[in-house]
Write an enzyme that holds these catalytic residues in place. Sequence first.
Site, short mmCIF file in Angstrom:
data_model
loop_
_atom_site.label_atom_id
_atom_site.label_comp_id
_atom_site.label_asym_id
_atom_site.label_seq_id
_atom_site.Cartn_x
_atom_site.Cartn_y
_atom_site.Cartn_z
N TYR A 171 -40.84 -21.37 -31.95
CA TYR A 171 -39.81 -21.82 -32.89
C TYR A 171 -40.44 -22.68 -33.98
CZ TYR A 171 -35.25 -23.52 -34.49
OH TYR A 171 -34.14 -23.81 -35.26
N LYS A 175 -40.49 -21.81 -38.09
CA LYS A 175 -39.82 -22.67 -39.07
C LYS A 175 -40.82 -23.35 -40.01
CE LYS A 175 -35.65 -21.76 -37.73
NZ LYS A 175 -34.72 -21.02 -38.61
#
Length: 285
Positions: A171, A175
């Site tokens: 993640y 991002k």
Amino acid sequence: MFGIDTVLSLLRTDRRTANAKAVVTGAGSGIGRSFALELARRGGDVVCADINAERAAETVALIEQLRIGSAHAVQCDVSDRGEIEALATRAQEIFGGPPTLVINNAGVGIGGKPVGDIGFEDWDWALGINLWGVVYGCEVFTPLLREAGRGGIINVASAAGFAAAPAMAAYNVSKAGVLSLSETLAAELDGTGIAVTVLCPTFVKTNVFTDGRITPASMNLTQQLARWTGLSADNVAVRTLDAHDSGRLYVVPQLDATLIWHLKRHFPEIYVRGTGLLARLLPQG
């Protein structure tokens, strides 16, 4: 009858997000749905794209209930470049020209395992949606906006992109890539009339926790943190659109995210040691 907020929103027609011809990915729920609804309140015509056609249609139905603006549901898997290209074609058919605002919002949650235990299938899944989905969106739609000579792009990243919390590598990486892409794109489009904004929240009260691939222990922790510190998706959408109107690149809507932002930049080694301690304290499984 319209509420005072709606009336004031309609009167502010000089704003970039007013009367927008907007494409929103991941518009079937969460922040994406809130973006779509708020854009409609501002008089926009919104293409609500989502991998789940039923959810996209639900968002359109909610917009139609507002009786302001208009909306269209389009099924789209953002991890598939061909589907993003088809989305751009469909949007131009609907609008009769290029969009004036593209919000690359679609994303998924993943976490709870350290590097080495994540597995390549989960890496591919997370990066395919969270990173490549935004890359495709920017690569396909930016030329259309350049040709029009106006418009804006909002990319949804996360505070995870700079916080680099343990047990969230896939993640975090996805991002961080979105953050870097947005900064690069903002520099490239400077002076063109096309604005770029990147949203970096911490916890937002959405379904991203339950629809993702998060281990049970991490799920419990994140849901507790979201209850304590999380903002509503509606709140985040309004703040982000207002920031875009003001020409701001970064939107860091929560105090905890702002503190992390400054702490890591001013005291990077202390920050990393602190997250190392956090890794040892985190629940496993």
